[in-house]
Design an enzyme around this catalytic site. Structure first.
Site, PDB file in Angstrom:
ATOM      1  N   GLY A 180       0.786  -1.232   0.000  1.00 35.71           N
ATOM      2  CA  GLY A 180       0.000   0.000   0.000  1.00 35.71           C
ATOM      3  C   GLY A 180       0.813   1.274   0.000  1.00 35.71           C
ATOM      4  N   ASN A 195       1.664   3.044  -2.562  1.00 38.33           N
ATOM      5  CA  ASN A 195       0.997   4.001  -3.458  1.00 38.33           C
ATOM      6  C   ASN A 195      -0.242   4.595  -2.793  1.00 38.33           C
ATOM      7  OD1 ASN A 195       2.178   4.342  -6.287  1.00 38.33           O
ATOM      8  ND2 ASN A 195       2.347   2.130  -5.973  1.00 38.33           N
ATOM      9  N   MET A 212      -4.425  -6.862  -6.695  1.00 36.27           N
ATOM     10  CA  MET A 212      -4.026  -8.067  -7.432  1.00 36.27           C
ATOM     11  C   MET A 212      -5.193  -8.915  -7.947  1.00 36.27           C
ATOM     12  SD  MET A 212      -0.886  -7.605  -7.583  1.00 36.27           S
ATOM     13  CE  MET A 212      -0.182  -9.135  -8.217  1.00 36.27           C
ATOM     14  N   LYS A 213      -6.401  -8.377  -7.887  1.00 41.03           N
ATOM     15  CA  LYS A 213      -7.540  -9.125  -8.428  1.00 41.03           C
ATOM     16  C   LYS A 213      -7.958  -8.503  -9.754  1.00 41.03           C
ATOM     17  CE  LYS A 213      -8.072 -11.840  -4.903  1.00 41.03           C
ATOM     18  NZ  LYS A 213      -7.827 -13.262  -4.984  1.00 41.03           N
ATOM     19  N   ILE A 214      -8.523  -9.357 -10.608  1.00 43.29           N
ATOM     20  CA  ILE A 214      -8.992  -8.836 -11.892  1.00 43.29           C
ATOM     21  C   ILE A 214     -10.484  -8.567 -11.786  1.00 43.29           C
ATOM     22  CG2 ILE A 214      -9.296  -9.389 -14.339  1.00 43.29           C
ATOM     23  CD1 ILE A 214      -6.614 -10.831 -14.207  1.00 43.29           C
ATOM     24  N   LEU A 215     -10.848  -7.317 -12.047  1.00 44.21           N
ATOM     25  CA  LEU A 215     -12.261  -6.929 -11.948  1.00 44.21           C
ATOM     26  C   LEU A 215     -13.017  -7.383 -13.194  1.00 44.21           C
ATOM     27  CD1 LEU A 215     -11.552  -3.349 -10.567  1.00 44.21           C
ATOM     28  CD2 LEU A 215     -12.574  -5.246  -9.267  1.00 44.21           C
ATOM     29  N   ASN A 268      -5.196   2.699 -12.951  1.00 42.17           N
ATOM     30  CA  ASN A 268      -4.272   1.708 -12.394  1.00 42.17           C
ATOM     31  C   ASN A 268      -2.843   2.188 -12.604  1.00 42.17           C
ATOM     32  OD1 ASN A 268      -3.375  -0.786 -11.288  1.00 42.17           O
ATOM     33  ND2 ASN A 268      -3.014  -1.576 -13.365  1.00 42.17           N
ATOM     34  N   HIS A 314       1.016   0.601 -13.169  1.00 43.22           N
ATOM     35  CA  HIS A 314       1.691  -0.656 -13.503  1.00 43.22           C
ATOM     36  C   HIS A 314       3.197  -0.390 -13.623  1.00 43.22           C
ATOM     37  CE1 HIS A 314       1.987  -4.710 -15.021  1.00 43.22           C
ATOM     38  NE2 HIS A 314       2.828  -4.268 -15.932  1.00 43.22           N
TER      39      HIS A 314
END
Ligand code: GRF
Length: 193
Positions: A20, A22, A95-98, A112, A114
């Site tokens: 966390g 960021n 780390m989850k894909i929505l 996001n 990256h």
């Protein structure tokens, strides 16, 4: 993006899964006079995320959804975000894909960060792959989120040079430092500040 009038800050949710840093940095930014955003809530996909400790210390509302059932959790999150009148979502090490459905509900309102020069090195283990391929440069990117992984429109990017003795660890550290500058700048940019 909804206009920022300089009076009411944009109600923002941060999504995290881990350290966390960021999130902490965006929180600090949100407290500055020229920030267009106000952080209303932190959503974590992991109850052990270190970022939650910071959220609790600063008394920022926080909720954990461990995505054991993605659909049900997304419905609960969407409900919650609506109740809190959230207008912007910043993914920060989430780390989850929505799902497509979720992203459509917040179309053009999810950002996001990256740790690569997208469109190169989408996905995980970025730094390892960059070093293995003997790249001369890497960096970080803030982009809008669409339904394809790490593929939405780019808002800002920062490029850095890779030195001879670089390791994934030294590179991660260098890039993270840049991320903390880039994310607030990208937010300012989308609000024309
Ligand atoms: C960052 O490198 C970010 O680019 C990536 O995950 C890392 C999260 O770090 N998506 P932190 O949790 O914000 O410290």
């Amino acid at each position: 993006m909804e206009k920022f009038h300089g009076l009411n800050k944009i109600k923002t949710a941060i999504f995290i899964s881990g350290k966390g840093s960021n999130f902490k940095n965006l929180y600090k930014f949100s407290k500055s006079k020229n920030s267009p955003v106000e952080i209303i809530v932190v959503i974590s996909s992991n109850k052990k995320a270190k970022g939650l400790i910071f959220a609790k210390r600063k008394r920022i509302k926080n909720k954990t959804f461990e995505f054991r059932n993605n659909l049900q959790d997304e419905i609960k999150i969407l409900d919650y975000l609506e109740k809190k009148k959230i207008k912007l979502i910043c993914l920060a090490g989430f780390m989850k894909i929505l799902s497509k459905n979720f992203i459509q509900k917040f179309s053009g309102k999810i950002l996001n960060i990256h740790p690569s020069l997208l469109p190169k090195y989408k996905g995980i283990n970025t730094h390892e792959r960059v070093i293995k391929n003997k790249e001369n440069f890497s960096g970080c990117t803030v982009h809008y989120v669409n339904s394809k992984l790490d593929s939405g429109r780019i808002i800002l990017q920062k490029k850095i040079k890779i030195i001879k003795k670089e390791t994934p660890q030294t590179l991660a550290k260098k890039i993270l430092k840049e991320e903390h500058i880039l994310y607030p700048n990208a937010i300012k940019k989308i609000f024309n500040l």
